[in-house]
Motif scaffolding. Sequence first.
Motif, short mmCIF file in Angstrom:
data_model
loop_
_atom_site.label_atom_id
_atom_site.label_comp_id
_atom_site.label_asym_id
_atom_site.label_seq_id
_atom_site.Cartn_x
_atom_site.Cartn_y
_atom_site.Cartn_z
N UNK A 74 3.14 6.77 -4.53
CA UNK A 74 2.49 5.92 -4.41
C UNK A 74 1.34 5.76 -3.55
N UNK A 75 0.79 6.91 -3.52
CA UNK A 75 -0.67 7.17 -2.80
C UNK A 75 -1.55 6.64 -3.88
N UNK A 96 -6.15 -1.44 -3.52
CA UNK A 96 -5.29 -0.42 -3.12
C UNK A 96 -4.03 -1.07 -3.13
N UNK A 97 -3.71 -2.23 -3.23
CA UNK A 97 -2.24 -2.76 -3.10
C UNK A 97 -1.85 -2.86 -4.44
N UNK A 98 -0.32 -2.65 -4.45
CA UNK A 98 0.07 -2.73 -5.94
C UNK A 98 1.56 -3.30 -5.72
N UNK A 126 0.77 -1.23 0.03
CA UNK A 126 0.17 0.04 0.15
C UNK A 126 0.80 1.44 0.13
N UNK A 127 0.15 2.37 0.17
CA UNK A 127 1.01 3.67 0.12
C UNK A 127 2.01 3.76 1.29
N UNK A 128 1.64 3.95 2.37
CA UNK A 128 2.57 4.22 3.51
C UNK A 128 3.55 2.99 3.66
N UNK A 129 2.85 1.75 3.66
CA UNK A 129 3.68 0.42 3.82
C UNK A 129 4.82 0.16 2.66
#
Length: 335
Positions: A185-186, A41-43, A14-17
Amino acid sequence: SPPVSDLLVTGGAGFIGSNFVRHVLGATDDHVTVLDKLTYAGNRASLDGLPEDRLTFVQGDICDADLVDGLVGRADRVIHFAAESHNDNSLRDPWPFLQTNLIGTYTLLEAVRRHEKRYHHISTDEVYGDLELDDPERFTESTPYNPSSPYSSTKAGSDLLVRAWVRSFGVQATISNCSNNYGPYQHVEKFIPRQITNVIADVRPRLYGAGQNVRDWIHADDHSAAVLLISERGRIGETYLIGADGEKNNLEVVQTILELMGRPRDAYDHVTDRAGHDLRYAIDSTRLRTELGWAPRFSDFTAGLADTIAWYVDNQAWWRPQKAETEAKYAVLNQ
Ligand code: NAD
Ligand code: TDX
């Protein structure tokens, strides 16, 4: 040098991860195992280019107790980012928020309890509800919980589970509650990337209501540094608030984006306000700064925003596939 650890990072795609994984692999010699379900939301591409010998990726659900048990058993510590994270989605369909944010956290807590592993829980300032625009007080570690949305109430519930597992079962846990993050990456559903990618696509930014709502912005890399520090040196059972004194109202943010992207400052539209929309968040991060010596590196919001705009301009292959689907979801809410 400190011994090399194996970190289990949930929600690492995810964004922050993903920003955190990149930060850890750059700042330490640690190995990271990411557990991520790869929801909308995951990429996986958010972890591209990282050293493969120090990163293991596992696609799976934090509610899967057997999978979680095995991974926690092999890790030295656990850092839990995975969540359903978007308020507007929680207003459309709360169920995945209850499942992932509450049952998922419970599943992790039972595993760290069984295996006696240190656990760091990532949360949000939204658990404290909202502030008046002129309130001189900001949120501190002792502000009472008062969440407004299905999203923030499930995050609040997950924090309370952690506190109970510390007190009743002696789990070795810390908690952090951070303000609004921005950076690369958000997901394009969130405010800043939505407006940047709208402008790239020649669509006018969308401001909920009058745009007077205030958020306390922090760069994701500053959040990562704080989380790494707390997960290593934070006091067990403690909560740390993370914030970088970045209060701005949404109108100012939209105007800054338009200006940085060479458009007129008034080239935005007002749309239907969010139901239950929190007015203002603001963090007092004194404990983190004095106890652990953390300080933000991104102190110039406009410069950080300019870098973020450049990232979205340069990485269109990363976000383009999600854009149309995201805007279709908003169209239902007339946002
Ligand atoms: P995000 O939506 O970008 O990423 C969430 C990640 O979790 C995705 O990769 C998704 O695939 C994964 N995930 C979701 N459900 C899962 C499940 N059941 N099992 C395994 N993986 C699952 O979210 P984000 O903005 O990066 O937020 C990360 C964390 O930080 C969340 O806990 C959020 O509450 C917290 N937080 C976010 C902000 C912010 O401004 N974005 C601020 C403070 C705290
Ligand atoms: O198109 C928009 N127009 C708009 O005016 C969108 C998407 C949002 N907004 C407003 C709503 C908020 O006041 O901008 C502000 C920020 O919105 P979001 O990006 O949806 O963030 P917020 O609701 O503040 O929550 C974020 O910060 C805290 C994260 O999504 C959460 O995961 C985190 O806990």
